[in-house]
Design a protein around this motif. Structure first.
Motif, PDB file in Angstrom:
ATOM      1  N   SER A  31     -41.124  -3.997 -31.859  1.00  0.00           N
ATOM      2  CA  SER A  31     -41.633  -3.176 -30.769  1.00  0.00           C
ATOM      3  C   SER A  31     -40.956  -3.538 -29.462  1.00  0.00           C
ATOM      4  N   LYS A  32     -40.574  -2.483 -28.748  1.00  0.00           N
ATOM      5  CA  LYS A  32     -39.899  -2.741 -27.482  1.00  0.00           C
ATOM      6  C   LYS A  32     -40.852  -3.383 -26.489  1.00  0.00           C
ATOM      7  N   THR A  33     -42.113  -2.978 -26.548  1.00  0.00           N
ATOM      8  CA  THR A  33     -43.089  -3.528 -25.618  1.00  0.00           C
ATOM      9  C   THR A  33     -43.210  -5.030 -25.822  1.00  0.00           C
ATOM     10  N   ALA A  34     -43.195  -5.419 -27.117  1.00  0.00           N
ATOM     11  CA  ALA A  34     -43.368  -6.835 -27.420  1.00  0.00           C
ATOM     12  C   ALA A  34     -42.157  -7.659 -27.008  1.00  0.00           C
ATOM     13  N   MET A  35     -41.083  -6.986 -26.528  1.00  0.00           N
ATOM     14  CA  MET A  35     -39.867  -7.713 -26.168  1.00  0.00           C
ATOM     15  C   MET A  35     -39.848  -8.095 -24.697  1.00  0.00           C
ATOM     16  N   ARG A  36     -40.786  -7.557 -23.905  1.00  0.00           N
ATOM     17  CA  ARG A  36     -40.703  -7.793 -22.470  1.00  0.00           C
ATOM     18  C   ARG A  36     -41.146  -9.206 -22.105  1.00  0.00           C
ATOM     19  N   ALA A  37     -41.128  -9.485 -20.819  1.00  0.00           N
ATOM     20  CA  ALA A  37     -41.615 -10.719 -20.177  1.00  0.00           C
ATOM     21  C   ALA A  37     -41.594 -11.989 -21.037  1.00  0.00           C
ATOM     22  N   SER A  38     -42.663 -12.201 -21.803  1.00  0.00           N
ATOM     23  CA  SER A  38     -42.809 -13.517 -22.401  1.00  0.00           C
ATOM     24  C   SER A  38     -42.437 -13.549 -23.881  1.00  0.00           C
ATOM     25  N   TYR A  67     -52.485 -11.881 -32.158  1.00  0.00           N
ATOM     26  CA  TYR A  67     -51.161 -11.601 -32.717  1.00  0.00           C
ATOM     27  C   TYR A  67     -51.042 -10.115 -33.084  1.00  0.00           C
ATOM     28  N   LYS A  68     -52.085  -9.615 -33.777  1.00  0.00           N
ATOM     29  CA  LYS A  68     -52.056  -8.211 -34.190  1.00  0.00           C
ATOM     30  C   LYS A  68     -52.031  -7.288 -32.968  1.00  0.00           C
ATOM     31  N   GLN A  69     -52.841  -7.649 -31.959  1.00  0.00           N
ATOM     32  CA  GLN A  69     -52.921  -6.806 -30.756  1.00  0.00           C
ATOM     33  C   GLN A  69     -51.578  -6.832 -30.015  1.00  0.00           C
ATOM     34  N   ALA A  70     -50.972  -8.014 -29.978  1.00  0.00           N
ATOM     35  CA  ALA A  70     -49.716  -8.169 -29.250  1.00  0.00           C
ATOM     36  C   ALA A  70     -48.588  -7.408 -29.920  1.00  0.00           C
ATOM     37  N   THR A  71     -48.628  -7.318 -31.234  1.00  0.00           N
ATOM     38  CA  THR A  71     -47.500  -6.702 -31.930  1.00  0.00           C
ATOM     39  C   THR A  71     -47.775  -5.254 -32.346  1.00  0.00           C
ATOM     40  N   GLU A  72     -49.044  -4.938 -32.637  1.00  0.00           N
ATOM     41  CA  GLU A  72     -49.333  -3.580 -33.114  1.00  0.00           C
ATOM     42  C   GLU A  72     -50.206  -2.774 -32.176  1.00  0.00           C
ATOM     43  N   GLY A  73     -50.800  -3.450 -31.182  1.00  0.00           N
ATOM     44  CA  GLY A  73     -51.718  -2.734 -30.281  1.00  0.00           C
ATOM     45  C   GLY A  73     -53.119  -2.698 -30.878  1.00  0.00           C
ATOM     46  N   PRO A  74     -53.978  -1.808 -30.350  1.00  0.00           N
ATOM     47  CA  PRO A  74     -55.365  -1.762 -30.805  1.00  0.00           C
ATOM     48  C   PRO A  74     -55.489  -1.573 -32.318  1.00  0.00           C
ATOM     49  N   CYS A  75     -56.566  -2.109 -32.848  1.00  0.00           N
ATOM     50  CA  CYS A  75     -56.829  -2.090 -34.291  1.00  0.00           C
ATOM     51  C   CYS A  75     -56.651  -0.674 -34.848  1.00  0.00           C
ATOM     52  N   ASN A  76     -55.818  -0.564 -35.881  1.00  0.00           N
ATOM     53  CA  ASN A  76     -55.465   0.772 -36.371  1.00  0.00           C
ATOM     54  C   ASN A  76     -55.647   0.892 -37.878  1.00  0.00           C
ATOM     55  N   THR A  77     -56.429  -0.028 -38.460  1.00  0.00           N
ATOM     56  CA  THR A  77     -56.612   0.047 -39.908  1.00  0.00           C
ATOM     57  C   THR A  77     -58.080   0.327 -40.215  1.00  0.00           C
ATOM     58  N   PRO A  78     -58.369   0.906 -41.379  1.00  0.00           N
ATOM     59  CA  PRO A  78     -59.781   1.194 -41.703  1.00  0.00           C
ATOM     60  C   PRO A  78     -60.578  -0.105 -41.838  1.00  0.00           C
ATOM     61  N   LYS A  79     -61.864  -0.016 -41.481  1.00  0.00           N
ATOM     62  CA  LYS A  79     -62.734  -1.198 -41.557  1.00  0.00           C
ATOM     63  C   LYS A  79     -62.933  -1.593 -43.015  1.00  0.00           C
ATOM     64  N   PRO A  80     -62.668  -2.868 -43.381  1.00  0.00           N
ATOM     65  CA  PRO A  80     -62.882  -3.280 -44.772  1.00  0.00           C
ATOM     66  C   PRO A  80     -64.366  -3.226 -45.137  1.00  0.00           C
ATOM     67  N   LYS A 102     -50.914  -4.849 -24.957  1.00  0.00           N
ATOM     68  CA  LYS A 102     -50.091  -5.756 -25.773  1.00  0.00           C
ATOM     69  C   LYS A 102     -49.621  -6.961 -24.965  1.00  0.00           C
ATOM     70  N   GLU A 103     -49.176  -6.668 -23.742  1.00  0.00           N
ATOM     71  CA  GLU A 103     -48.660  -7.743 -22.869  1.00  0.00           C
ATOM     72  C   GLU A 103     -49.708  -8.830 -22.662  1.00  0.00           C
ATOM     73  N   THR A 104     -50.939  -8.380 -22.372  1.00  0.00           N
ATOM     74  CA  THR A 104     -52.015  -9.342 -22.107  1.00  0.00           C
ATOM     75  C   THR A 104     -52.340 -10.126 -23.366  1.00  0.00           C
ATOM     76  N   ALA A 105     -52.347  -9.411 -24.505  1.00  0.00           N
ATOM     77  CA  ALA A 105     -52.648 -10.100 -25.762  1.00  0.00           C
ATOM     78  C   ALA A 105     -51.593 -11.170 -26.031  1.00  0.00           C
ATOM     79  N   ARG A 106     -50.324 -10.814 -25.751  1.00  0.00           N
ATOM     80  CA  ARG A 106     -49.239 -11.778 -26.012  1.00  0.00           C
ATOM     81  C   ARG A 106     -49.416 -12.998 -25.108  1.00  0.00           C
ATOM     82  N   GLN A 107     -49.727 -12.718 -23.841  1.00  0.00           N
ATOM     83  CA  GLN A 107     -49.906 -13.821 -22.893  1.00  0.00           C
ATOM     84  C   GLN A 107     -51.096 -14.691 -23.305  1.00  0.00           C
ATOM     85  N   ASN A 108     -52.193 -14.033 -23.734  1.00  0.00           N
ATOM     86  CA  ASN A 108     -53.382 -14.788 -24.151  1.00  0.00           C
ATOM     87  C   ASN A 108     -53.082 -15.639 -25.382  1.00  0.00           C
TER      88      ASN A 108
END
Ligand SMILES: CCCCCCCCCCC/C=C/C(=O)SCCNC(=O)CCNC(=O)[C@H](O)C(C)(C)COP(=O)(O)OP(=O)(O)OC[C@H]1O[C@@H](n2cnc3c(N)ncnc32)[C@H](O)[C@@H]1OP(=O)(O)O
Length: 415
Positions: A31-38, A67-80, A102-108
Protein backbone atom coordinates in the motif's frame (compact mmCIF):
# COMPACT_ATOMS: atom_id res chain seq x y z
CA UNK A 1 16.11 -8.42 22.88
CA UNK A 2 17.71 -7.42 19.63
CA UNK A 3 21.44 -7.73 19.87
CA UNK A 4 21.41 -9.09 23.42
CA UNK A 5 24.53 -11.21 23.14
CA UNK A 6 24.08 -14.83 24.00
CA UNK A 7 20.53 -14.42 25.38
CA UNK A 8 18.14 -17.10 24.23
CA UNK A 9 15.09 -15.40 22.86
CA UNK A 10 11.82 -17.26 23.19
CA UNK A 11 9.41 -16.68 20.34
CA UNK A 12 6.14 -15.81 21.98
CA UNK A 13 3.72 -15.26 19.16
CA UNK A 14 1.48 -18.27 18.74
CA UNK A 15 0.84 -19.78 15.36
CA UNK A 16 -2.60 -18.19 15.09
CA UNK A 17 -1.08 -14.73 15.23
CA UNK A 18 2.22 -15.57 13.60
CA UNK A 19 0.89 -15.40 10.09
CA UNK A 20 -0.18 -11.82 10.70
CA UNK A 21 2.75 -10.59 12.77
CA UNK A 22 5.58 -12.27 10.89
CA UNK A 23 5.13 -10.18 7.78
CA UNK A 24 7.10 -10.85 4.62
CA UNK A 25 8.92 -7.70 3.54
CA UNK A 26 7.01 -7.75 0.27
CA UNK A 27 3.69 -7.29 2.01
CA UNK A 28 4.94 -4.00 3.37
CA UNK A 29 5.08 -2.62 -0.11
CA UNK A 30 1.51 -3.35 -0.99
CA UNK A 31 0.00 0.00 0.00
CA UNK A 32 1.24 3.40 -0.94
CA UNK A 33 -0.25 4.89 2.20
CA UNK A 34 1.70 2.45 4.32
CA UNK A 35 4.90 3.71 2.66
CA UNK A 36 4.75 7.26 3.97
CA UNK A 37 6.40 8.88 7.02
CA UNK A 38 7.32 6.08 9.37
CA UNK A 39 7.63 3.10 7.04
CA UNK A 40 11.16 2.45 8.23
CA UNK A 41 10.14 2.62 11.88
CA UNK A 42 7.21 0.36 11.13
CA UNK A 43 9.40 -2.22 9.40
CA UNK A 44 11.86 -2.13 12.24
CA UNK A 45 9.03 -2.51 14.77
CA UNK A 46 7.78 -5.52 12.82
CA UNK A 47 11.09 -7.27 13.11
CA UNK A 48 11.59 -6.13 16.72
CA UNK A 49 8.25 -7.60 17.72
CA UNK A 50 9.38 -11.10 16.82
CA UNK A 51 12.20 -10.87 19.33
CA UNK A 52 10.13 -9.66 22.26
CA UNK A 53 9.28 -11.86 25.17
CA UNK A 54 5.63 -12.87 25.33
CA UNK A 55 3.74 -9.65 26.19
CA UNK A 56 0.47 -11.47 26.91
CA UNK A 57 -2.59 -12.07 24.78
CA UNK A 58 -4.09 -8.66 25.31
CA UNK A 59 -1.06 -6.87 23.91
CA UNK A 60 -0.71 -9.42 21.12
CA UNK A 61 -4.28 -8.65 20.07
CA UNK A 62 -3.53 -4.93 20.14
CA UNK A 63 -0.47 -5.50 17.95
CA UNK A 64 -2.46 -7.65 15.58
CA UNK A 65 -5.25 -5.08 15.30
CA UNK A 66 -2.86 -2.16 14.75
CA UNK A 67 -0.92 -4.13 12.15
CA UNK A 68 -4.09 -4.95 10.22
CA UNK A 69 -5.35 -1.37 10.50
CA UNK A 70 -1.99 0.03 9.41
CA UNK A 71 -1.74 -2.18 6.36
CA UNK A 72 -5.35 -2.83 5.33
CA UNK A 73 -7.33 -0.03 6.96
CA UNK A 74 -10.63 -0.56 8.79
CA UNK A 75 -11.77 -4.12 9.43
CA UNK A 76 -13.04 -5.52 6.14
CA UNK A 77 -13.69 -9.19 6.81
CA UNK A 78 -16.90 -10.90 7.96
CA UNK A 79 -17.27 -11.41 11.72
CA UNK A 80 -16.22 -14.97 12.66
CA UNK A 81 -18.78 -17.20 14.39
CA UNK A 82 -19.09 -17.09 18.18
CA UNK A 83 -17.34 -20.43 18.61
CA UNK A 84 -14.32 -19.41 16.55
CA UNK A 85 -12.90 -17.81 19.69
CA UNK A 86 -9.42 -16.84 18.56
CA UNK A 87 -10.43 -15.39 15.22
CA UNK A 88 -13.35 -13.61 16.85
CA UNK A 89 -11.03 -12.04 19.44
CA UNK A 90 -8.72 -10.91 16.62
CA UNK A 91 -11.62 -9.61 14.55
CA UNK A 92 -13.08 -7.75 17.58
CA UNK A 93 -9.71 -6.12 18.30
CA UNK A 94 -9.31 -4.98 14.68
CA UNK A 95 -12.93 -3.89 14.35
CA UNK A 96 -12.65 -1.90 17.59
CA UNK A 97 -10.18 0.42 15.88
CA UNK A 98 -13.05 1.72 13.77
CA UNK A 99 -11.90 4.25 11.21
CA UNK A 100 -8.53 4.97 12.83
CA UNK A 101 -6.32 6.24 9.96
CA UNK A 102 -3.60 3.88 8.66
CA UNK A 103 -0.91 6.42 9.52
CA UNK A 104 -2.05 6.65 13.13
CA UNK A 105 -2.33 2.89 13.44
CA UNK A 106 1.22 2.51 12.11
CA UNK A 107 2.51 5.12 14.54
CA UNK A 108 0.63 3.49 17.44
CA UNK A 109 2.12 0.13 16.47
CA UNK A 110 5.62 1.60 16.50
CA UNK A 111 4.97 3.31 19.87
CA UNK A 112 3.56 0.15 21.39
CA UNK A 113 6.52 -1.97 20.28
CA UNK A 114 8.95 0.67 21.47
CA UNK A 115 7.23 0.76 24.88
CA UNK A 116 7.34 -3.04 25.08
CA UNK A 117 11.00 -3.12 24.07
CA UNK A 118 12.08 -0.53 26.60
CA UNK A 119 10.17 -2.12 29.47
CA UNK A 120 11.56 -5.50 28.57
CA UNK A 121 15.08 -3.99 28.24
CA UNK A 122 14.95 -2.12 31.52
CA UNK A 123 13.76 -5.00 33.64
CA UNK A 124 13.68 -8.64 32.81
CA UNK A 125 11.83 -9.11 36.13
CA UNK A 126 8.72 -7.25 35.00
CA UNK A 127 5.78 -9.59 34.59
CA UNK A 128 3.70 -9.29 31.42
CA UNK A 129 0.41 -7.44 31.92
CA UNK A 130 -1.54 -10.69 31.68
CA UNK A 131 0.27 -11.93 34.81
CA UNK A 132 -0.23 -8.70 36.77
CA UNK A 133 -3.92 -8.62 35.91
CA UNK A 134 -6.17 -8.90 38.95
CA UNK A 135 -8.50 -11.88 38.57
CA UNK A 136 -12.28 -11.87 38.90
CA UNK A 137 -13.33 -9.14 36.47
CA UNK A 138 -15.19 -9.92 33.28
CA UNK A 139 -15.64 -6.47 31.79
CA UNK A 140 -12.50 -4.79 33.11
CA UNK A 141 -8.76 -5.34 33.12
CA UNK A 142 -7.42 -4.18 36.47
CA UNK A 143 -3.65 -4.01 37.01
CA UNK A 144 -1.42 -2.52 39.70
CA UNK A 145 2.12 -1.44 38.96
CA UNK A 146 4.44 1.47 39.86
CA UNK A 147 2.01 2.49 42.65
CA UNK A 148 -0.71 2.98 40.05
CA UNK A 149 -3.90 0.94 39.89
CA UNK A 150 -5.24 0.99 36.36
CA UNK A 151 -8.91 0.12 35.77
CA UNK A 152 -9.43 -0.43 32.07
CA UNK A 153 -12.94 -0.84 30.65
CA UNK A 154 -12.63 -3.82 28.37
CA UNK A 155 -15.52 -4.22 25.94
CA UNK A 156 -13.80 -2.67 22.92
CA UNK A 157 -16.13 -4.27 20.39
CA UNK A 158 -19.04 -2.50 22.12
CA UNK A 159 -17.11 0.75 22.52
CA UNK A 160 -16.83 0.00 26.25
CA UNK A 161 -20.55 0.54 26.80
CA UNK A 162 -21.33 0.08 30.49
CA UNK A 163 -23.57 -2.86 31.29
CA UNK A 164 -25.95 -3.35 34.18
CA UNK A 165 -26.88 -6.46 36.07
CA UNK A 166 -30.43 -7.68 35.69
CA UNK A 167 -32.81 -7.03 38.56
CA UNK A 168 -33.00 -10.70 39.55
CA UNK A 169 -29.48 -10.64 40.98
CA UNK A 170 -29.21 -6.98 41.99
CA UNK A 171 -29.67 -6.42 45.69
CA UNK A 172 -30.66 -3.11 47.15
CA UNK A 173 -28.82 -1.85 50.21
CA UNK A 174 -29.01 1.77 51.22
CA UNK A 175 -25.96 3.63 50.07
CA UNK A 176 -23.47 4.52 52.79
CA UNK A 177 -20.25 6.51 52.77
CA UNK A 178 -18.04 4.17 50.78
CA UNK A 179 -19.79 0.86 50.48
CA UNK A 180 -20.90 0.22 46.94
CA UNK A 181 -24.09 -1.74 46.63
CA UNK A 182 -23.47 -4.79 44.52
CA UNK A 183 -24.88 -8.23 44.16
CA UNK A 184 -23.22 -11.46 45.17
CA UNK A 185 -22.62 -12.12 41.47
CA UNK A 186 -20.94 -8.91 40.34
CA UNK A 187 -20.52 -9.69 36.68
CA UNK A 188 -21.40 -6.45 34.93
CA UNK A 189 -19.50 -3.26 34.35
CA UNK A 190 -21.24 -0.78 36.69
CA UNK A 191 -20.78 -3.25 39.55
CA UNK A 192 -17.27 -4.21 38.53
CA UNK A 193 -16.15 -0.59 38.38
CA UNK A 194 -17.55 -0.06 41.89
CA UNK A 195 -15.73 -3.15 43.15
CA UNK A 196 -12.48 -2.13 41.46
CA UNK A 197 -12.70 1.38 42.95
CA UNK A 198 -13.40 -0.01 46.37
CA UNK A 199 -10.39 -2.34 46.10
CA UNK A 200 -8.17 0.46 44.76
CA UNK A 201 -9.19 2.73 47.65
CA UNK A 202 -7.67 0.15 50.01
CA UNK A 203 -4.68 -1.17 48.07
CA UNK A 204 -1.17 0.24 48.36
CA UNK A 205 -1.28 2.24 45.14
CA UNK A 206 -0.85 6.01 45.30
CA UNK A 207 -3.10 6.92 42.39
CA UNK A 208 -5.90 5.28 40.41
CA UNK A 209 -6.59 5.53 36.70
CA UNK A 210 -9.73 4.80 34.70
CA UNK A 211 -9.27 4.24 30.97
CA UNK A 212 -10.73 2.32 28.02
CA UNK A 213 -9.45 -0.43 25.76
CA UNK A 214 -9.67 0.05 21.99
CA UNK A 215 -10.67 3.12 20.02
CA UNK A 216 -13.29 4.43 22.50
CA UNK A 217 -12.97 5.55 26.10
CA UNK A 218 -16.61 4.59 26.61
CA UNK A 219 -19.93 5.00 24.78
CA UNK A 220 -21.68 5.39 28.14
CA UNK A 221 -24.64 3.42 29.34
CA UNK A 222 -25.18 0.24 27.31
CA UNK A 223 -28.56 0.90 25.74
CA UNK A 224 -29.43 -2.78 25.80
CA UNK A 225 -29.71 -2.30 29.58
CA UNK A 226 -33.24 -1.16 28.74
CA UNK A 227 -34.21 -4.47 27.19
CA UNK A 228 -33.83 -6.89 30.09
CA UNK A 229 -37.12 -6.19 31.82
CA UNK A 230 -37.73 -8.51 34.80
CA UNK A 231 -41.08 -10.08 35.71
CA UNK A 232 -41.47 -7.38 38.38
CA UNK A 233 -41.95 -4.86 35.56
CA UNK A 234 -40.22 -1.83 34.11
CA UNK A 235 -41.04 0.44 37.08
CA UNK A 236 -39.11 -1.88 39.39
CA UNK A 237 -36.21 -2.01 36.96
CA UNK A 238 -36.16 1.80 36.75
CA UNK A 239 -36.18 1.98 40.56
CA UNK A 240 -33.32 -0.49 41.05
CA UNK A 241 -31.36 1.14 38.20
CA UNK A 242 -31.69 4.55 39.86
CA UNK A 243 -30.26 3.05 43.05
CA UNK A 244 -27.44 1.44 41.12
CA UNK A 245 -26.69 4.72 39.37
CA UNK A 246 -26.66 6.63 42.66
CA UNK A 247 -24.32 4.10 44.28
CA UNK A 248 -22.07 4.09 41.22
CA UNK A 249 -21.67 7.87 41.23
CA UNK A 250 -21.23 7.92 45.03
CA UNK A 251 -18.14 5.74 44.56
CA UNK A 252 -16.55 8.51 42.49
CA UNK A 253 -17.64 11.24 44.94
CA UNK A 254 -16.11 9.32 47.86
CA UNK A 255 -12.98 7.95 46.21
CA UNK A 256 -10.16 8.90 48.60
CA UNK A 257 -7.04 8.89 46.37
CA UNK A 258 -6.14 10.96 43.29
CA UNK A 259 -8.35 9.66 40.48
CA UNK A 260 -7.20 10.22 36.91
CA UNK A 261 -9.14 9.64 33.70
CA UNK A 262 -6.99 8.63 30.74
CA UNK A 263 -9.46 9.37 27.96
CA UNK A 264 -8.05 7.37 25.06
CA UNK A 265 -10.86 8.11 22.60
CA UNK A 266 -14.45 9.37 22.29
CA UNK A 267 -16.51 9.48 25.49
CA UNK A 268 -20.30 9.53 25.67
CA UNK A 269 -22.97 9.98 28.34
CA UNK A 270 -22.13 8.93 31.87
CA UNK A 271 -18.46 8.37 30.99
CA UNK A 272 -18.32 12.14 30.32
CA UNK A 273 -20.44 13.41 33.20
CA UNK A 274 -18.43 11.64 35.91
CA UNK A 275 -15.26 13.34 34.63
CA UNK A 276 -16.32 16.32 36.74
CA UNK A 277 -15.63 14.13 39.79
CA UNK A 278 -12.08 13.18 38.75
CA UNK A 279 -9.00 15.03 39.95
CA UNK A 280 -7.27 15.04 36.57
CA UNK A 281 -8.45 14.28 33.04
CA UNK A 282 -5.90 13.57 30.30
CA UNK A 283 -7.29 13.25 26.79
CA UNK A 284 -6.00 12.00 23.48
CA UNK A 285 -6.41 14.51 20.65
CA UNK A 286 -8.83 11.93 19.16
CA UNK A 287 -11.17 12.08 22.15
CA UNK A 288 -14.57 13.78 21.97
CA UNK A 289 -17.01 14.53 24.78
CA UNK A 290 -20.71 14.04 24.13
CA UNK A 291 -23.73 14.08 26.45
CA UNK A 292 -26.78 13.63 24.19
CA UNK A 293 -29.29 13.36 27.05
CA UNK A 294 -32.15 15.25 25.41
CA UNK A 295 -31.71 13.19 22.23
CA UNK A 296 -32.19 10.12 24.40
CA UNK A 297 -35.15 11.52 26.31
CA UNK A 298 -32.98 11.54 29.44
CA UNK A 299 -31.44 14.08 31.81
CA UNK A 300 -27.92 14.64 33.19
CA UNK A 301 -26.30 12.47 35.87
CA UNK A 302 -22.89 12.00 37.48
CA UNK A 303 -23.40 15.33 39.35
CA UNK A 304 -22.83 17.11 36.03
CA UNK A 305 -25.84 19.38 36.63
CA UNK A 306 -23.65 20.89 39.36
CA UNK A 307 -20.04 20.21 38.30
CA UNK A 308 -20.34 21.27 34.64
CA UNK A 309 -21.77 24.77 35.27
CA UNK A 310 -19.14 25.17 37.98
CA UNK A 311 -16.32 24.05 35.69
CA UNK A 312 -17.30 25.73 32.41
CA UNK A 313 -19.99 28.26 33.34
CA UNK A 314 -23.77 27.79 32.98
CA UNK A 315 -24.01 28.75 29.30
CA UNK A 316 -21.42 26.26 28.04
CA UNK A 317 -22.76 23.58 30.39
CA UNK A 318 -26.28 24.07 29.03
CA UNK A 319 -25.04 23.62 25.45
CA UNK A 320 -23.57 20.26 26.41
CA UNK A 321 -26.16 18.98 28.87
CA UNK A 322 -29.38 20.31 27.32
CA UNK A 323 -28.54 20.54 23.62
CA UNK A 324 -26.03 17.69 23.43
CA UNK A 325 -23.20 19.71 21.87
CA UNK A 326 -20.23 17.43 21.29
CA UNK A 327 -16.86 18.91 22.29
CA UNK A 328 -13.50 18.10 20.76
CA UNK A 329 -10.65 17.36 23.16
CA UNK A 330 -9.25 20.85 22.58
CA UNK A 331 -12.64 22.44 23.31
CA UNK A 332 -13.12 20.36 26.45
CA UNK A 333 -9.68 21.46 27.60
CA UNK A 334 -10.48 25.11 26.91
CA UNK A 335 -13.70 24.69 28.96
CA UNK A 336 -11.75 23.22 31.89
CA UNK A 337 -13.26 19.72 31.74
CA UNK A 338 -9.97 18.27 30.49
CA UNK A 339 -6.64 18.96 32.17
CA UNK A 340 -4.41 18.44 29.15
CA UNK A 341 -4.63 17.08 25.60
CA UNK A 342 -1.84 14.96 24.09
CA UNK A 343 -1.31 14.04 20.41
CA UNK A 344 -2.90 10.66 19.83
CA UNK A 345 0.34 9.17 18.45
CA UNK A 346 2.23 9.79 21.70
CA UNK A 347 -0.72 9.81 24.10
CA UNK A 348 -0.02 6.60 26.01
CA UNK A 349 3.71 7.20 26.27
CA UNK A 350 3.44 10.79 27.48
CA UNK A 351 0.57 10.20 29.88
CA UNK A 352 2.09 7.14 31.55
CA UNK A 353 5.46 8.83 31.91
CA UNK A 354 3.68 11.70 33.67
CA UNK A 355 1.60 9.40 35.86
CA UNK A 356 4.61 7.33 36.90
CA UNK A 357 6.29 10.51 38.11
CA UNK A 358 3.16 11.60 40.04
CA UNK A 359 2.78 8.18 41.61
CA UNK A 360 6.14 8.63 43.34
CA UNK A 361 4.87 11.64 45.31
CA UNK A 362 4.12 10.98 49.00
CA UNK A 363 0.77 9.14 48.94
CA UNK A 364 -0.53 10.43 52.26
CA UNK A 365 0.08 14.03 51.30
CA UNK A 366 -1.83 13.45 48.06
CA UNK A 367 -4.79 11.89 49.91
CA UNK A 368 -4.96 14.72 52.43
CA UNK A 369 -4.73 17.33 49.68
CA UNK A 370 -7.62 15.64 47.91
CA UNK A 371 -9.64 15.53 51.13
CA UNK A 372 -9.05 19.22 51.74
CA UNK A 373 -10.14 20.08 48.21
CA UNK A 374 -13.14 17.74 48.11
CA UNK A 375 -14.55 17.23 51.62
CA UNK A 376 -16.64 20.36 51.98
CA UNK A 377 -18.44 19.50 48.72
CA UNK A 378 -19.16 15.85 49.42
CA UNK A 379 -22.55 16.17 51.10
CA UNK A 380 -23.74 18.51 48.41
CA UNK A 381 -22.52 16.19 45.66
CA UNK A 382 -24.31 13.23 47.24
CA UNK A 383 -27.56 15.18 47.45
CA UNK A 384 -27.25 16.26 43.81
CA UNK A 385 -26.50 12.69 42.79
CA UNK A 386 -29.63 11.43 44.55
CA UNK A 387 -31.74 14.14 42.91
CA UNK A 388 -30.38 13.45 39.41
CA UNK A 389 -30.96 9.71 39.88
CA UNK A 390 -34.58 10.30 40.94
CA UNK A 391 -35.21 12.48 37.88
CA UNK A 392 -33.78 9.79 35.62
CA UNK A 393 -35.90 7.07 37.20
CA UNK A 394 -38.93 8.93 35.82
CA UNK A 395 -37.29 9.77 32.49
CA UNK A 396 -36.55 6.08 31.80
CA UNK A 397 -40.30 5.38 31.88
CA UNK A 398 -41.13 8.16 29.40
CA UNK A 399 -42.10 7.64 25.76
CA UNK A 400 -39.32 10.04 24.72
CA UNK A 401 -36.72 7.78 26.28
CA UNK A 402 -38.28 4.48 25.16
CA UNK A 403 -38.51 5.68 21.55
CA UNK A 404 -34.92 6.96 21.48
CA UNK A 405 -33.55 3.71 22.88
CA UNK A 406 -35.66 1.61 20.51
CA UNK A 407 -34.43 3.70 17.58
CA UNK A 408 -30.84 2.93 18.50
CA UNK A 409 -31.44 -0.74 19.17
CA UNK A 410 -33.29 -1.20 15.89
CA UNK A 411 -30.44 0.68 14.22
CA UNK A 412 -32.62 3.58 13.10
CA UNK A 413 -30.51 6.14 14.92
CA UNK A 414 -27.01 6.69 16.20
CA UNK A 415 -25.64 9.72 17.92
C1 LIG B 1 -35.71 0.60 32.57
C2 LIG B 1 -34.60 1.44 32.95
C3 LIG B 1 -33.21 0.86 32.73
C4 LIG B 1 -32.19 1.93 32.82
C5 LIG B 1 -30.80 1.43 33.00
C6 LIG B 1 -29.91 2.63 33.21
C7 LIG B 1 -28.66 2.32 34.01
C8 LIG B 1 -27.89 3.59 34.41
C9 LIG B 1 -27.87 4.65 33.33
C10 LIG B 1 -27.06 5.84 33.70
C11 LIG B 1 -27.31 6.99 32.76
C12 LIG B 1 -26.38 6.97 31.61
C13 LIG B 1 -26.66 7.64 30.48
C14 LIG B 1 -25.78 7.58 29.31
O1 LIG B 1 -24.67 7.13 29.32
S1 LIG B 1 -26.45 8.22 27.89
C15 LIG B 1 -25.37 7.70 26.57
C16 LIG B 1 -25.74 6.37 26.03
N1 LIG B 1 -24.92 6.05 24.89
C17 LIG B 1 -25.28 6.21 23.62
O2 LIG B 1 -26.34 6.72 23.32
C18 LIG B 1 -24.31 5.76 22.57
C19 LIG B 1 -24.96 4.84 21.58
N2 LIG B 1 -23.96 4.40 20.59
C20 LIG B 1 -23.76 5.05 19.41
O3 LIG B 1 -24.40 6.02 19.08
C21 LIG B 1 -22.70 4.49 18.52
O4 LIG B 1 -22.55 3.12 18.80
C22 LIG B 1 -21.32 5.21 18.70
C23 LIG B 1 -21.43 6.64 18.15
C24 LIG B 1 -20.90 5.23 20.17
C25 LIG B 1 -20.24 4.46 17.90
O5 LIG B 1 -20.65 4.36 16.54
P1 LIG B 1 -19.78 3.46 15.53
O6 LIG B 1 -20.48 3.51 14.22
O7 LIG B 1 -18.35 3.87 15.57
O8 LIG B 1 -19.83 2.01 16.14
P2 LIG B 1 -21.09 1.03 16.27
O9 LIG B 1 -22.33 1.80 16.50
O10 LIG B 1 -21.08 0.05 15.15
O11 LIG B 1 -20.73 0.28 17.65
C26 LIG B 1 -20.03 -0.95 17.69
C27 LIG B 1 -20.85 -1.92 18.50
O12 LIG B 1 -20.99 -1.40 19.82
C28 LIG B 1 -22.38 -1.28 20.15
N3 LIG B 1 -22.54 -0.12 21.03
C29 LIG B 1 -21.83 1.00 21.03
N4 LIG B 1 -22.25 1.83 21.99
C30 LIG B 1 -23.28 1.22 22.60
C31 LIG B 1 -24.14 1.56 23.68
N5 LIG B 1 -23.99 2.71 24.36
N6 LIG B 1 -25.08 0.70 24.04
C32 LIG B 1 -25.22 -0.49 23.42
N7 LIG B 1 -24.44 -0.90 22.37
C33 LIG B 1 -23.46 -0.04 22.00
C34 LIG B 1 -23.07 -1.12 18.81
O13 LIG B 1 -24.41 -1.47 18.92
C35 LIG B 1 -22.26 -2.08 17.97
O14 LIG B 1 -22.68 -3.40 18.30
P3 LIG B 1 -22.77 -4.55 17.18
O15 LIG B 1 -21.39 -4.71 16.65
O16 LIG B 1 -23.27 -5.75 17.91
O17 LIG B 1 -23.73 -4.03 16.16
Amino acid sequence: MAGAAGRVVRRWYPSVLRSSLQVPALQLHMSKTAMRASQKDFESALSQVKRLKDPGNEVKLKLYALYKQATEGPCNTPKPGVFDLINKAKWDAWNALGSLPKETARQNYVDLVSGLSSSSDSSSQVKPEADRKQPGYETLVVTSEDSITKIMMNRPAKKNAITIQCLRVHKYQPSSSFSPTHSDVPSEMYNEIMLALKAASKDDSAITVLTGNGDYYSSGNDLSNFTDIPPEGIEEKAKSSAILLRDFVDCFIDFPKPLIAVVNGPAVGISVTILGLFDTVYASSRATFHTPFSHLGQSPEGCSSYTFPKIMGPAKAAEMLIFGKKLTAAEACAQGLVTEVFPDSTFQKEVWTRLKAYSKLPPNAMRISKQVIRNREKEKLRAINAEESRALQERWLSDECTNAVMNFLTRKAKL
